[in-house]
Design a protein around this motif. Sequence first.
Motif, short mmCIF file in Angstrom:
data_model
loop_
_atom_site.label_atom_id
_atom_site.label_comp_id
_atom_site.label_asym_id
_atom_site.label_seq_id
_atom_site.Cartn_x
_atom_site.Cartn_y
_atom_site.Cartn_z
N LYS A 379 0.85 -1.20 0.00
CA LYS A 379 0.00 0.00 0.00
C LYS A 379 0.88 1.24 0.00
O LYS A 379 1.46 1.61 1.01
N ARG A 380 1.01 1.87 -1.14
CA ARG A 380 1.87 3.04 -1.27
C ARG A 380 1.06 4.29 -0.94
O ARG A 380 -0.05 4.49 -1.43
N TYR A 381 1.65 5.15 -0.10
CA TYR A 381 0.89 6.31 0.35
C TYR A 381 1.84 7.42 0.77
O TYR A 381 2.88 7.18 1.40
N ARG A 382 1.47 8.66 0.40
CA ARG A 382 2.11 9.86 0.91
C ARG A 382 1.07 10.95 1.02
O ARG A 382 0.26 11.15 0.11
N ARG A 383 1.06 11.64 2.15
CA ARG A 383 0.11 12.74 2.34
C ARG A 383 0.35 13.86 1.34
O ARG A 383 -0.58 14.42 0.77
N ASP A 384 1.64 14.20 1.15
CA ASP A 384 2.01 15.29 0.25
C ASP A 384 3.21 14.82 -0.57
O ASP A 384 4.16 14.28 -0.01
N PRO A 385 3.20 15.00 -1.90
CA PRO A 385 4.29 14.47 -2.72
C PRO A 385 5.62 15.20 -2.56
O PRO A 385 6.67 14.67 -2.95
N GLU A 386 5.62 16.40 -1.96
CA GLU A 386 6.85 17.18 -1.92
C GLU A 386 7.33 17.52 -0.51
O GLU A 386 8.51 17.83 -0.32
N ASN A 387 6.44 17.50 0.47
CA ASN A 387 6.83 17.92 1.82
C ASN A 387 6.43 16.86 2.84
O ASN A 387 5.38 16.21 2.71
N LEU A 388 7.26 16.73 3.86
CA LEU A 388 6.99 15.78 4.94
C LEU A 388 6.84 16.53 6.26
O LEU A 388 7.44 17.58 6.46
N LYS A 389 6.06 15.94 7.15
CA LYS A 389 5.98 16.47 8.51
C LYS A 389 5.92 15.30 9.48
O LYS A 389 5.67 14.15 9.10
N LEU A 390 6.14 15.60 10.75
CA LEU A 390 6.17 14.57 11.78
C LEU A 390 4.87 13.78 11.80
O LEU A 390 3.79 14.34 11.76
N GLY A 391 5.01 12.46 11.82
CA GLY A 391 3.84 11.59 11.88
C GLY A 391 3.34 11.13 10.52
O GLY A 391 2.46 10.26 10.45
N ASP A 392 3.88 11.69 9.43
CA ASP A 392 3.46 11.29 8.09
C ASP A 392 3.77 9.81 7.84
O ASP A 392 4.79 9.30 8.29
N LYS A 393 2.88 9.16 7.08
CA LYS A 393 3.15 7.82 6.58
C LYS A 393 3.77 7.94 5.19
O LYS A 393 3.29 8.70 4.35
N VAL A 394 4.84 7.19 4.99
CA VAL A 394 5.49 7.12 3.68
C VAL A 394 5.54 5.65 3.29
O VAL A 394 6.43 4.91 3.74
N ASP A 395 4.55 5.19 2.52
CA ASP A 395 4.40 3.76 2.23
C ASP A 395 4.30 3.00 3.55
O ASP A 395 3.42 3.27 4.35
N SER A 396 5.22 2.08 3.81
CA SER A 396 5.16 1.33 5.07
C SER A 396 5.97 2.01 6.17
O SER A 396 6.08 1.47 7.28
N TRP A 397 6.56 3.16 5.91
CA TRP A 397 7.38 3.87 6.88
C TRP A 397 6.57 4.95 7.58
O TRP A 397 5.51 5.34 7.13
N LYS A 398 7.12 5.49 8.67
CA LYS A 398 6.49 6.58 9.39
C LYS A 398 7.55 7.59 9.81
O LYS A 398 8.61 7.21 10.31
N VAL A 399 7.27 8.87 9.59
CA VAL A 399 8.21 9.93 10.00
C VAL A 399 8.14 10.07 11.52
O VAL A 399 7.13 10.49 12.08
N ILE A 400 9.23 9.72 12.21
CA ILE A 400 9.24 9.79 13.68
C ILE A 400 10.15 10.92 14.19
O ILE A 400 10.11 11.26 15.37
N ASN A 401 10.94 11.50 13.31
CA ASN A 401 11.79 12.62 13.71
C ASN A 401 12.14 13.40 12.45
O ASN A 401 12.51 12.81 11.44
N ILE A 402 12.04 14.70 12.53
CA ILE A 402 12.35 15.53 11.36
C ILE A 402 12.87 16.88 11.82
O ILE A 402 12.30 17.53 12.70
N GLU A 403 14.01 17.27 11.28
CA GLU A 403 14.59 18.60 11.48
C GLU A 403 14.78 19.20 10.09
O GLU A 403 15.73 18.82 9.40
N PRO A 404 13.88 20.07 9.66
CA PRO A 404 13.94 20.59 8.29
C PRO A 404 15.33 21.07 7.90
O PRO A 404 15.98 21.80 8.63
N GLY A 405 15.76 20.62 6.74
CA GLY A 405 17.06 21.01 6.22
C GLY A 405 18.21 20.17 6.71
O GLY A 405 19.33 20.29 6.20
#
Length: 486
Positions: A379-405
């Motif tokens: 099941k391929r999925y992304r909330r937004d094709p260009e930007n990520l934020k904390l908690g986003d699902k990326v296919d089977s992965w999950k964004v658990i930490n993000i520091e922009p840049g």
Amino acid sequence: MGQTILVVGASGYVGSHLVPELANAGYRVKATARNIKLLEQRGWQEIDNIEIHQLDLDTPDNLDTLLSNTDIVFFLVHGMNHGHDFIDFEAHVARNFSQALKQSTVKRVIYLGALQPKEGHSSHLAARKATGEILRESGIPVTELRAGIIVGPGSAAFEVMRDFVYHFPVLITPNWVHTHNSPIALRNLLYYLMALLKFNPCRHQIMDIAGPEPLTYATQLRKIGQRAGKTVRILPLPFLSPKFAALWLRFVTSVPTNIARALIGGISLDLKADGSAIQSLIPQRLLSYDEAVDESLSHETEVVRSEIWGFDPDALARWQPGYGYYAKQAGYTLKTDATAEQLWHQVQLVGGKEGYFFANMLWRIREWMDWCIGGDALKRYRRDPENLKLGDKVDSWKVINIEPGRFLSLLFGMKAPGLGRLEFTIDDHGDHRTLDIRAWWHPAGFSGLLYWFAMMPAHLFIFRGMTHAVVKRCKATAQEGKTETI
């Protein structure tokens, strides 16, 4: 209390537990580490009576400043993770520190060393002894506590044995499994260290610290197994030397290789301790080995209840007893002239229709494998094709930490024996940038180890290709790269 305490080696195992104890007791604390990022990850800079400082004892340019207005020093540095030349390194940094002490107004030093054998030789233990001797050359009263195995979550020696118990149905060991050590609970050690601050010695002191009884390594392994609900079968082989054991230890345990190798050097020796001197000075109830193990195992989840995992509830829910406390890792670092902004823009495109920059067919094969055993990685999925934020699902992965840049961490979501994450790190060095793509894996028992080593060749191939592909998409130049595995 008015006293200022300098903790040298605050990012290490004992230091990371001691600093909060000191702060909670009201002391002003200067916490130092060679890599200040390790201290920043703990959030200590937000606590009023803790200062964090970078300190490289190899080139201690700021040491005089740190020693200024300091009353007491805890010296907790060791060189086991430095590499094959750690003995020379330990002596070198101890001399640098001892010379600086001579010019300071520090009242005393508390040094945590290692138990010494009555017979036999270990380079690691000899280096610990030599460090104490060098510190005493400063002329400032040094209280040296000599400890054996510290029983607590994250303690390297304890975690090596714990990994053995969880990862193998039969433990094939050298004969040193019948030698003795004098393990002490982390809680008891910290009590001694804190209580020493109430004394003002005018001379050097050397005291052993130990738990209630010396135990063989075989007994300790069996006791860990009993507390963890595991049957431990030990098969000692006389021809299996500690040196040979060190060669394959990196495949058995997740403890950092250099540390594990140094520890093995002292395991072949009897290290019985006489803790009566410090116990008469600072009496306390010493936890039994069983009690210390129970306490350690009950705090295992702290490894995922941390900034590293973003305090993510999914990571915490998936953690199970027996997962390796220290993570295996494999990654590739590439130096480039691409800007940090260019690199970050590309990193954020990972997953979804964009794929994974390199060898997308291999990624798809792994997703199909997950589907075959009941997973939902297809099941391929992304909330937004260009930007990520904390908690986003990326296919089977999950964004658990993000520091922009700069940094992106993804929780591994497919079915496998263990818990993992994938990290993208961008560092700006002024005249160049580096992009690091790295997998971290806490194996679940023997099957978790097999999975890790089965996947490692693909990881190294893919991560090298991914970093080069990201740089190429930035229309920039790749300068040099480095592979790293543990």
